[in-house]
Design a protein around this motif. Sequence first.
Motif, PDB file in Angstrom:
ATOM      1  N   ARG A  72       0.825  -1.208   0.000  1.00 49.88           N
ATOM      2  CA  ARG A  72       0.000   0.000   0.000  1.00 49.88           C
ATOM      3  C   ARG A  72       0.867   1.270   0.000  1.00 49.88           C
ATOM      4  O   ARG A  72       0.532   2.245  -0.673  1.00 49.88           O
ATOM      5  N   LEU A  73       1.974   1.241   0.742  1.00 52.48           N
ATOM      6  CA  LEU A  73       2.886   2.394   0.724  1.00 52.48           C
ATOM      7  C   LEU A  73       3.536   2.560  -0.645  1.00 52.48           C
ATOM      8  O   LEU A  73       3.719   3.684  -1.121  1.00 52.48           O
ATOM      9  N   GLU A  74       3.851   1.441  -1.291  1.00 46.69           N
ATOM     10  CA  GLU A  74       4.437   1.493  -2.632  1.00 46.69           C
ATOM     11  C   GLU A  74       3.420   2.064  -3.626  1.00 46.69           C
ATOM     12  O   GLU A  74       3.767   2.897  -4.474  1.00 46.69           O
ATOM     13  N   ALA A  75       2.163   1.655  -3.504  1.00 46.38           N
ATOM     14  CA  ALA A  75       1.116   2.166  -4.397  1.00 46.38           C
ATOM     15  C   ALA A  75       0.930   3.674  -4.227  1.00 46.38           C
ATOM     16  O   ALA A  75       0.572   4.368  -5.182  1.00 46.38           O
ATOM     17  N   ARG A  76       1.208   4.179  -3.036  1.00 43.99           N
ATOM     18  CA  ARG A  76       1.102   5.627  -2.775  1.00 43.99           C
ATOM     19  C   ARG A  76       2.380   6.370  -3.152  1.00 43.99           C
ATOM     20  O   ARG A  76       2.451   7.585  -3.024  1.00 43.99           O
ATOM     21  N   GLY A  77       3.401   5.636  -3.597  1.00 44.44           N
ATOM     22  CA  GLY A  77       4.650   6.265  -3.999  1.00 44.44           C
ATOM     23  C   GLY A  77       5.547   6.666  -2.844  1.00 44.44           C
ATOM     24  O   GLY A  77       6.443   7.493  -3.005  1.00 44.44           O
ATOM     25  N   LEU A  78       5.329   6.065  -1.671  1.00 39.64           N
ATOM     26  CA  LEU A  78       6.122   6.439  -0.500  1.00 39.64           C
ATOM     27  C   LEU A  78       7.330   5.535  -0.271  1.00 39.64           C
ATOM     28  O   LEU A  78       8.287   5.948   0.384  1.00 39.64           O
ATOM     29  N   VAL A  79       7.266   4.301  -0.774  1.00 37.23           N
ATOM     30  CA  VAL A  79       8.411   3.392  -0.677  1.00 37.23           C
ATOM     31  C   VAL A  79       8.630   2.726  -2.022  1.00 37.23           C
ATOM     32  O   VAL A  79       7.748   2.717  -2.882  1.00 37.23           O
ATOM     33  N   GLU A  80       9.822   2.174  -2.165  1.00 34.34           N
ATOM     34  CA  GLU A  80      10.124   1.388  -3.362  1.00 34.34           C
ATOM     35  C   GLU A  80      10.892   0.153  -2.946  1.00 34.34           C
ATOM     36  O   GLU A  80      11.541   0.128  -1.905  1.00 34.34           O
ATOM     37  N   ARG A  81      10.776  -0.879  -3.773  1.00 26.81           N
ATOM     38  CA  ARG A  81      11.505  -2.125  -3.558  1.00 26.81           C
ATOM     39  C   ARG A  81      12.682  -2.161  -4.517  1.00 26.81           C
ATOM     40  O   ARG A  81      12.541  -1.824  -5.683  1.00 26.81           O
ATOM     41  N   LEU A  82      13.819  -2.608  -3.997  1.00 27.61           N
ATOM     42  CA  LEU A  82      15.029  -2.722  -4.811  1.00 27.61           C
ATOM     43  C   LEU A  82      15.691  -4.059  -4.513  1.00 27.61           C
ATOM     44  O   LEU A  82      15.613  -4.559  -3.388  1.00 27.61           O
ATOM     45  N   ALA A  83      16.368  -4.609  -5.500  1.00 31.82           N
ATOM     46  CA  ALA A  83      17.154  -5.817  -5.254  1.00 31.82           C
ATOM     47  C   ALA A  83      18.301  -5.452  -4.323  1.00 31.82           C
ATOM     48  O   ALA A  83      18.927  -4.409  -4.472  1.00 31.82           O
ATOM     49  N   SER A  84      18.570  -6.301  -3.358  1.00 31.40           N
ATOM     50  CA  SER A  84      19.677  -6.059  -2.438  1.00 31.40           C
ATOM     51  C   SER A  84      20.994  -6.160  -3.183  1.00 31.40           C
ATOM     52  O   SER A  84      21.222  -7.127  -3.911  1.00 31.40           O
ATOM     53  N   PRO A  85      21.885  -5.182  -2.998  1.00 32.01           N
ATOM     54  CA  PRO A  85      23.177  -5.240  -3.686  1.00 32.01           C
ATOM     55  C   PRO A  85      24.107  -6.301  -3.091  1.00 32.01           C
ATOM     56  O   PRO A  85      25.060  -6.714  -3.733  1.00 32.01           O
ATOM     57  N   THR A  86      23.803  -6.774  -1.885  1.00 33.27           N
ATOM     58  CA  THR A  86      24.676  -7.744  -1.215  1.00 33.27           C
ATOM     59  C   THR A  86      24.107  -9.152  -1.151  1.00 33.27           C
ATOM     60  O   THR A  86      24.841 -10.096  -0.916  1.00 33.27           O
ATOM     61  N   ASP A  87      22.789  -9.290  -1.348  1.00 38.79           N
ATOM     62  CA  ASP A  87      22.153 -10.602  -1.237  1.00 38.79           C
ATOM     63  C   ASP A  87      21.066 -10.701  -2.299  1.00 38.79           C
ATOM     64  O   ASP A  87      20.003 -10.083  -2.179  1.00 38.79           O
ATOM     65  N   GLY A  88      21.316 -11.487  -3.327  1.00 34.56           N
ATOM     66  CA  GLY A  88      20.384 -11.613  -4.439  1.00 34.56           C
ATOM     67  C   GLY A  88      19.028 -12.172  -4.055  1.00 34.56           C
ATOM     68  O   GLY A  88      18.072 -12.063  -4.803  1.00 34.56           O
ATOM     69  N   ARG A  89      18.928 -12.781  -2.867  1.00 34.17           N
ATOM     70  CA  ARG A  89      17.648 -13.343  -2.424  1.00 34.17           C
ATOM     71  C   ARG A  89      16.805 -12.336  -1.660  1.00 34.17           C
ATOM     72  O   ARG A  89      15.648 -12.585  -1.377  1.00 34.17           O
ATOM     73  N   SER A  90      17.388 -11.200  -1.308  1.00 31.01           N
ATOM     74  CA  SER A  90      16.690 -10.223  -0.479  1.00 31.01           C
ATOM     75  C   SER A  90      16.236  -9.016  -1.292  1.00 31.01           C
ATOM     76  O   SER A  90      16.851  -8.663  -2.289  1.00 31.01           O
ATOM     77  N   THR A  91      15.193  -8.409  -0.798  1.00 34.16           N
ATOM     78  CA  THR A  91      14.668  -7.183  -1.382  1.00 34.16           C
ATOM     79  C   THR A  91      14.790  -6.080  -0.342  1.00 34.16           C
ATOM     80  O   THR A  91      14.442  -6.275   0.813  1.00 34.16           O
ATOM     81  N   LEU A  92      15.298  -4.933  -0.777  1.00 33.12           N
ATOM     82  CA  LEU A  92      15.354  -3.763   0.093  1.00 33.12           C
ATOM     83  C   LEU A  92      14.088  -2.942  -0.082  1.00 33.12           C
ATOM     84  O   LEU A  92      13.556  -2.835  -1.184  1.00 33.12           O
ATOM     85  N   VAL A  93      13.639  -2.376   1.005  1.00 31.98           N
ATOM     86  CA  VAL A  93      12.531  -1.421   0.977  1.00 31.98           C
ATOM     87  C   VAL A  93      13.121  -0.106   1.447  1.00 31.98           C
ATOM     88  O   VAL A  93      13.804  -0.050   2.463  1.00 31.98           O
ATOM     89  N   ARG A  94      12.889   0.951   0.668  1.00 33.16           N
ATOM     90  CA  ARG A  94      13.382   2.259   1.097  1.00 33.16           C
ATOM     91  C   ARG A  94      12.373   3.332   0.740  1.00 33.16           C
ATOM     92  O   ARG A  94      11.528   3.151  -0.147  1.00 33.16           O
ATOM     93  N   LEU A  95      12.490   4.451   1.444  1.00 29.70           N
ATOM     94  CA  LEU A  95      11.608   5.571   1.169  1.00 29.70           C
ATOM     95  C   LEU A  95      11.961   6.200  -0.167  1.00 29.70           C
ATOM     96  O   LEU A  95      13.128   6.304  -0.528  1.00 29.70           O
ATOM     97  N   THR A  96      10.944   6.618  -0.891  1.00 30.61           N
ATOM     98  CA  THR A  96      11.138   7.439  -2.084  1.00 30.61           C
ATOM     99  C   THR A  96      11.348   8.884  -1.605  1.00 30.61           C
ATOM    100  O   THR A  96      11.245   9.174  -0.397  1.00 30.61           O
TER     101      THR A  96
END
Length: 151
Positions: A72-96
């Motif tokens: 829901r936060l992603e749909a509102r443009g407040l966060v984004e998901r990114l591939a982790s630069p250190t672990d290909g199995r993990s996803t990072l969530v960060r504020l836009t």
Amino acid sequence: MSRAIVIPVIRELARCYQAFQRVSDAHIRRSGLTPAQFDIVVTLGNTAGMTFKELGSRTLITKGTLTGVVDRLEARGLVERLASPTDGRSTLVRLTAEGDRVFREVFEPHLAFLAPAFESLPECGRKELEKRLRQLREALEKRSDGLGIQD
């Protein structure tokens, strides 16, 4: 320890938490966020992002609810998901950029809103309360060790 000692403390602790949650949640909702969304936004504030595992361990949101709140936060443009630069199995969530703006707009005002309730206790009382609550939490955590409870 007898029931006569345990029950009043449990009751007051629960009432205190319920009162805090009722007041805090109502104030948070005025910002246009749900309490769970607020928890994620302020946890991610001033960070480069976190994995879902980190976010789950640092918020008060259950694992089953976390993905939906992030969606829901992603749909509102407040966060984004990114591939982790250190672990290909993990996803990072960060504020836009917009999420960071919302963080800056809501976090300090919410603390300022809550501050008078905490300031109503003398400083020595706040320090003692914090110490006693930490002791209670640690004692409860020790009791949980044999139960297989994980954070």
